[in-house]
Design a protein around this motif. Structure first.
Motif, PDB file in Angstrom:
ATOM      1  N   VAL A  65     -15.147  10.617   6.610  1.00 36.78           N
ATOM      2  CA  VAL A  65     -14.338   9.414   6.778  1.00 36.78           C
ATOM      3  C   VAL A  65     -14.183   9.080   8.255  1.00 36.78           C
ATOM      4  O   VAL A  65     -14.255   7.911   8.668  1.00 36.78           O
ATOM      5  N   GLU A  66     -13.990  10.099   9.092  1.00 37.29           N
ATOM      6  CA  GLU A  66     -13.809   9.866  10.524  1.00 37.29           C
ATOM      7  C   GLU A  66     -15.049   9.271  11.170  1.00 37.29           C
ATOM      8  O   GLU A  66     -14.955   8.397  12.039  1.00 37.29           O
ATOM      9  N   GLY A  69     -16.505   6.262   7.898  1.00 38.10           N
ATOM     10  CA  GLY A  69     -15.564   5.413   7.178  1.00 38.10           C
ATOM     11  C   GLY A  69     -15.430   5.729   5.707  1.00 38.10           C
ATOM     12  O   GLY A  69     -14.573   5.185   5.016  1.00 38.10           O
ATOM     13  N   LEU A  88      -6.489  13.951   3.229  1.00 35.38           N
ATOM     14  CA  LEU A  88      -6.740  12.555   3.601  1.00 35.38           C
ATOM     15  C   LEU A  88      -5.653  11.663   2.999  1.00 35.38           C
ATOM     16  O   LEU A  88      -5.929  10.754   2.210  1.00 35.38           O
ATOM     17  N   ASP A  90      -3.932   9.349   4.209  1.00 38.46           N
ATOM     18  CA  ASP A  90      -3.946   7.940   4.605  1.00 38.46           C
ATOM     19  C   ASP A  90      -5.151   7.183   4.058  1.00 38.46           C
ATOM     20  O   ASP A  90      -5.257   5.966   4.241  1.00 38.46           O
ATOM     21  N   ALA A  91      -6.072   7.876   3.410  1.00 38.94           N
ATOM     22  CA  ALA A  91      -7.293   7.237   2.918  1.00 38.94           C
ATOM     23  C   ALA A  91      -7.080   6.659   1.526  1.00 38.94           C
ATOM     24  O   ALA A  91      -6.165   7.055   0.796  1.00 38.94           O
ATOM     25  N   THR A 105     -12.143   6.442   1.351  1.00 36.47           N
ATOM     26  CA  THR A 105     -12.495   5.468   2.389  1.00 36.47           C
ATOM     27  C   THR A 105     -11.308   5.231   3.307  1.00 36.47           C
ATOM     28  O   THR A 105     -10.149   5.324   2.882  1.00 36.47           O
ATOM     29  N   GLU A 106     -11.608   4.915   4.553  1.00 35.18           N
ATOM     30  CA  GLU A 106     -10.543   4.538   5.456  1.00 35.18           C
ATOM     31  C   GLU A 106     -10.031   3.161   5.063  1.00 35.18           C
ATOM     32  O   GLU A 106     -10.783   2.368   4.461  1.00 35.18           O
TER      33      GLU A 106
END
Length: 251
Positions: A65-66, A69, A88, A90-91, A105-106
């Motif tokens: 993700v970093e 994305g 994760l 916040d994802a 995903t972000e």
């Protein structure tokens, strides 16, 4: 290179993002993530959770993700899902327990789009796991999919009822276990590329998918065949074909 180093110094890029740009991959305590695979090959990298601990899987997902994305995870258990959600937080996370896939995903991540359609056909309900893995890959590649399920050759009328839809698809993935006859039948009825996906359903001699794979390889109609339960490979190959079809339409 200087621009990347300056971006790291200013905080615009993390060290992992910089490594991904310079080397094409990023290194974690759980292994390396191939951040450049989608750019290089046109197929998103997948993290195989099977054989990895939940923490290892979550660590690689965070790196994915970093740097890209998105993280696509296959063969995941409930424990893998819980670990990814915890790491994760916040994802945006979408998990499919039947297909055993996770996509993280972000926020604001935009998937590509492909102007082509892929039909995913299953002989029976037991074939849904491998078919769902293929569908997850195709979604991340941007192709539209249509599922046609439980149309095995024990009653040919079931697949013939969907013949018009099958012929409208740009690519077909046909998953079947037992003797693997369904892809051969479908390939004889359509003029679109067919990818046979043998599945380890059935029982008795060859019931581990071997009979299905051999039957598809020996098909007298034209089709391609991937390995047993290889939903990721089938989805990726169908996605590449779909992209080529879409590009031809654009031209």
């Amino acid at each position: 290179m200087r621009d990347i180093l300056d971006a790291v110094a200013s905080g615009e890029l993390s060290p992992a993002e910089a490594e991904a740009k310079l080397a094409g991959y990023t290194t974690t305590g759980a292994g390396r993530f191939d951040a450049a695979r989608e750019t290089r090959r046109g197929v998103p990298e997948a993290i195989l959770a099977e054989g990895k601990t939940p923490d290892e899987t979550a660590t690689l997902a965070a790196a994915a993700v970093e740097t890209s994305g998105r993280a696509l995870i296959t063969r995941a258990s409930h424990a893998h899902v819980d670990a990814v959600k915890a790491m994760l937080s916040d994802a945006d996370i979408d998990s499919d327990p039947r297909a055993r896939t996770i996509v993280a995903t972000e926020p604001g991540f935009e998937r590509p789009t492909i102007d082509a359609s892929v039909g995913i056909v299953t002989g029976g309900t037991s074939d849904a796991e491998a078919a769902g893995e293929a569908a997850a890959v195709l979604r991340e590649m941007g192709a539209s999919t249509e599922r046609i399920e439980d149309v095995g050759v024990a009653h040919l009328g079931r697949v013939l009822d969907h013949l018009e839809t099958l012929r409208e698809m740009d690519v077909l993935i046909v998953a079947a276990g037992r003797e693997g006859a369904l892809p051969t039948v479908v390939a004889g009825l359509v003029n679109t590329p067919v990818i046979g996906l043998p599945v380890s359903t059935g029982y008795g001699h060859g019931g581990d998918g071997e009979a299905a794979m051999l039957g598809m390889i020996q098909s007298c109609t034209v089709l391609s065949v991937v390995n047993v339960d290889a939903g990721y490979i089938a989805g990726a190959q169908a996605g590449l074909i779909a992209r080529a079809v879409a590009d031809a339409r654009d031209d």
